[in-house]
Design a protein around this motif. Sequence first.
Motif, PDB file in Angstrom:
ATOM      1  N   LEU A 321       0.815  -1.211   0.000  1.00 43.98           N
ATOM      2  CA  LEU A 321       0.000   0.000   0.000  1.00 43.98           C
ATOM      3  C   LEU A 321       0.848   1.260   0.000  1.00 43.98           C
ATOM      4  O   LEU A 321       0.426   2.298  -0.485  1.00 43.98           O
ATOM      5  CB  LEU A 321      -0.898   0.028   1.244  1.00 43.98           C
ATOM      6  CG  LEU A 321      -2.257  -0.606   1.094  1.00 43.98           C
ATOM      7  CD1 LEU A 321      -3.043  -0.377   2.353  1.00 43.98           C
ATOM      8  CD2 LEU A 321      -3.007   0.005  -0.075  1.00 43.98           C
ATOM      9  N   SER A 322       2.033   1.161   0.577  1.00 42.83           N
ATOM     10  CA  SER A 322       2.838   2.377   0.618  1.00 42.83           C
ATOM     11  C   SER A 322       3.802   2.468  -0.555  1.00 42.83           C
ATOM     12  O   SER A 322       4.577   3.394  -0.644  1.00 42.83           O
ATOM     13  CB  SER A 322       3.608   2.485   1.930  1.00 42.83           C
ATOM     14  OG  SER A 322       3.523   1.295   2.643  1.00 42.83           O
ATOM     15  N   ARG A 329      -0.440  -0.657  -5.630  1.00 42.53           N
ATOM     16  CA  ARG A 329      -1.430  -0.216  -4.650  1.00 42.53           C
ATOM     17  C   ARG A 329      -2.814  -0.740  -5.012  1.00 42.53           C
ATOM     18  O   ARG A 329      -3.591  -1.177  -4.159  1.00 42.53           O
ATOM     19  CB  ARG A 329      -1.447   1.297  -4.551  1.00 42.53           C
ATOM     20  CG  ARG A 329      -0.321   1.802  -3.661  1.00 42.53           C
ATOM     21  CD  ARG A 329      -0.482   3.227  -3.318  1.00 42.53           C
ATOM     22  NE  ARG A 329      -0.349   4.030  -4.508  1.00 42.53           N
ATOM     23  CZ  ARG A 329      -0.662   5.305  -4.543  1.00 42.53           C
ATOM     24  NH1 ARG A 329      -1.129   5.894  -3.489  1.00 42.53           N
ATOM     25  NH2 ARG A 329      -0.512   5.986  -5.654  1.00 42.53           N
ATOM     26  N   THR A 353      -3.128   4.375   5.891  1.00 46.38           N
ATOM     27  CA  THR A 353      -2.671   4.312   4.497  1.00 46.38           C
ATOM     28  C   THR A 353      -3.843   4.212   3.538  1.00 46.38           C
ATOM     29  O   THR A 353      -3.829   4.822   2.468  1.00 46.38           O
ATOM     30  CB  THR A 353      -1.765   3.092   4.273  1.00 46.38           C
ATOM     31  OG1 THR A 353      -1.333   2.613   5.532  1.00 46.38           O
ATOM     32  CG2 THR A 353      -0.604   3.457   3.409  1.00 46.38           C
ATOM     33  N   CYS A 357      -5.163   6.612   0.335  1.00 45.25           N
ATOM     34  CA  CYS A 357      -5.482   6.158  -1.018  1.00 45.25           C
ATOM     35  C   CYS A 357      -6.807   6.718  -1.513  1.00 45.25           C
ATOM     36  O   CYS A 357      -7.029   6.821  -2.716  1.00 45.25           O
ATOM     37  CB  CYS A 357      -5.541   4.634  -1.077  1.00 45.25           C
ATOM     38  SG  CYS A 357      -3.930   3.891  -0.907  1.00 45.25           S
TER      39      CYS A 357
END
Lengths: 874, 143
Positions: A321-322, A329, A353, A357
């Motif tokens: 995710l990062s 992602r 996180t 997004c």
Amino acid sequence: MNPFSSGTRLRDMIRAIRACKTAAEERAVVRKECAAIRAAINENDQDYRHRNLAKLMFIHMLGYPTHFGQMECLKLIASPGFPEKRIGYLGLMLLLDERQEVLMLVTNSVKQDLNHTNQYIVGLALCALGNICSAEMARDLAPEVERLLQFRDPNIRKKAALCSIRIIKKVPDLAENFINPVAALLKEKHHGVLITGIQLCTDLCKVSPEALEYFRKKCTDGLVRTLRDLVNSPYAPEYDIAGITDPFLHIRLLKLLRVLGQGDADASDAMNDILAQVATKTESNKNAGNAILYECVETIMSIEDNGGLRVLAINILGRFLSNRDNNIRYVALNMLMRAITVDAQAVQRHRATILECVKDSDASIRKRALELVYLLVNESNVKPLTKELVDYLEVSDQDFKGDLTAKICSIIEKFSPEKIWYIDQMLKVLTEAGNFVKDEVWHALVVVISNASDLHGYTVRALFRALQTTAEQESLVRVAVWCIGEYGDLLVNNAGMLNVEDPITVTESDAVDVVESAIKRHASDLTTKSMALIALLKLSSRFPSCSGRIKDIVVQHKGSLVLELQQRSLEFNSIIEKHQNIRSALVERMPVLDEASFGGRRASSLPNTVSTSNGTAVKLPNGVAKSSAAPLVDLLDLSDDVPAPSSSGGDFLQDLLGVDLAPATQSEGTSQAPKAGTDVLLDLLSIGSNPAQDNSVSTPDILSSAQDHKPAIASLDVLAAPSLTQASSSTASNMMDLLDGFAPAPPKPANNGPAYPSIVAFESSSLRLTFNFSKQPGNPQTTTISGTFTNLSSNVFTDFVFQAAVPKFLQLHLDPASGNSLPASGNGTITQSLKVTNSQHGKKPLVMRLRIAYKVDGKDVLEEGQINNFPRDL
Amino acid sequence: MIRFILLQNRQGKTRLAKYYVPLEDSEKHKVEYEVHRLVVNRDPKFTNFVEFRTHKVIYRRYAGLFFSLCVDITDNELAYLECIHLFVEILDHFFSNVCELDLVFNFHKVYLILDEFILAGELQETSKRVCIFSYALTIPYIL
């Protein structure tokens, strides 16, 4: 030889076509070439057949029709030489597909080629078969392909494996034949054969459960070993991609392990170690590594539970995710949505996180992240999450706002911990994106506001402030106008101040200003203007000093071209001028709208309710309001939960006012009656039918019967709100008619009648129904009946439903029964309460028809009857 | 499973179209048009995966050509991205610094290479060497 046919070489034709400047030129060139090719085909030209087919293939790729060349493919395939066969099969795959009948003619040639001595020709045939064979061809040629799975050359084995995949997809029955050869393929060393064998194994397991069992038992360990060898293998230049040896084989192996391990604890155990190793050792700085990790995570989430592995998987997803790469992602968000069902706690850790997004620039990432956030909301984190989302609402794109608003409103409704927070958040949303808010949402807000009686002052002041800043959001204006109308006095008196509020001074004329501007705004639609008119009526009663000014505003719409506004304007004007004595009673504070019934009904049957209200709303603007005069009187008994009125109008008035209750629902139900024909309410067997649900008290009964009558018109959403005010305005008009007649006559003295004897209303061989009567003092026309059902047979009755019907001069109301299962032989009873109002009290006695439905041993039983033995003076 | 592979340039001309599911010619043209529209307008910052009807399209742009693969919803997108890249490398190796014109004039060879690499909608061979030096490609054409 035809002078045209040997002319252009393929390269020259392509050059000529590319040199064309216009589409017409190109068409001309193509036409010429096609003519030459057709001539050559007619002459059965052998020498240039392969060239002509290649040209035909190019022309086909440009988009022109080339079906005349299909037979050429067949002829080329039948030729003995390798180059001709090669182009023949290529043409076959390009120009034909499995649905064409011509393909059947090829079967024999393909069969011969599959048995050819030249292995490369076998390869060509397998390739063509694998790409376009039909079900019949598959059945015919399956034995050949099976045999070829054990051919000496690995290239043929791998083609045969993929061809088999297509065969079992087309003809799943043949799957069993392939199980044994595949087991041998899985032990290969050659990567190509291994990868195709694994793919075939995966597809076999999908198609045939026996195959799945077999491979699970026999081959899991072997596969785990293969994967381990692969992971630990040294550098192999031929298969190396980004430092990993053959990532595709990794991925295929992981996928097969997933299929084998899903639902089976032993298999899952066997693969735990290798999965952990892959998850930790694989480098994730290149796409190949990430692809392997992704597949690994999918496998871990699908096989049987192993806590440590799951945590590992979710951590990998968190790392994804990062990552700055959008692809990674996106993939992580997808996976997380499925991971939530498995381990919600772990996913919660990555909430921050995920929130980031939601604000991403890529639309598909935003959408996924928003859905994920919605799944993550629970009571503990709802406040910070909502705050983030609402903050983002201000800066989001227009096309995203709709989605975002809908989700925020859902979250607020489902999880709000306290009313004041709910109101605050909804106000923020309305201020920011009111135009995207659906009608149900702001209806629900109004219901909540009316229930939060200590927050009335706070709410109306907050709305007033909000309106000062933004007045473009339609829903905000409507809610504000309603609140100001209802609670205007609290606004002006600064009543019920909470500690967090700043004091504001609002004069009466300020409040009227705001509502006036709502009406005058050009962009206000019909609903808003209608609501504003009735709010003005309420204000004229609460602020008598502004009454004159309000009258002037209201009168302006006397000549409006919209019937709704015209009607309201005239009626309200009349109330303000001529009927001051009843005005305050008319517009006094609305009783608390029943949240539970409103919410429950919304959840279960919103489309019906809204459409029923639409049904009424359609009628009324056409001036049918007057026709509801009679049924409105009939519908008096729907106001079960009306609190005792403080005005002096007597029961009559209070009942009429009670129609205002639960606006979106009861009035819809009530006014639905006239719409579906006046006989709806009085329709035998549909009235008072009690579904014995645990839904709340009074109105669902009528509504559920009303719901069966699907209204024809369902498109006038905008008039849903006016339906409530419609009812009240038509109430107002009717009241004036009725009251003009009634006003001089004082209400009848309360007739506290004598106790009435109970009767046995109905008795059959298996059932008895007893009625007990009571009347409320001061209400001689209404009788409360308590009915008791006793089971006289020796079987238990289930799904017990009691329905009753009364003639026109009576109104009936049924409460829910105490249960729907009646024990046998009188061991228990069901009680049900009814209320009957007799408009011809004293002149005609009560009469009622019954229908009782229940099940005995699963069989439906129906009993009907008529009750004629009511006591005379009920 | 791969449903189809498309190579299109920025103007929408299809340089290679290989279908592993049966479609009428008119449907094929429609599909090619839609995929092109879908893929050509996307910002390079966005993901390489787009939802297309009930499947998804994984695409990548190399110079003026879009390589699009249509796969099932449940497939591993990152793996197919690698697959596209491997195919481009194979073509590059075979044609020595491939450009679009190579693919136009040698389309029959491109099809042959593709048939060595992918068969029946599944990956067939992961070694570049095997794909390029397969026997089918060694016999020359005189066209």
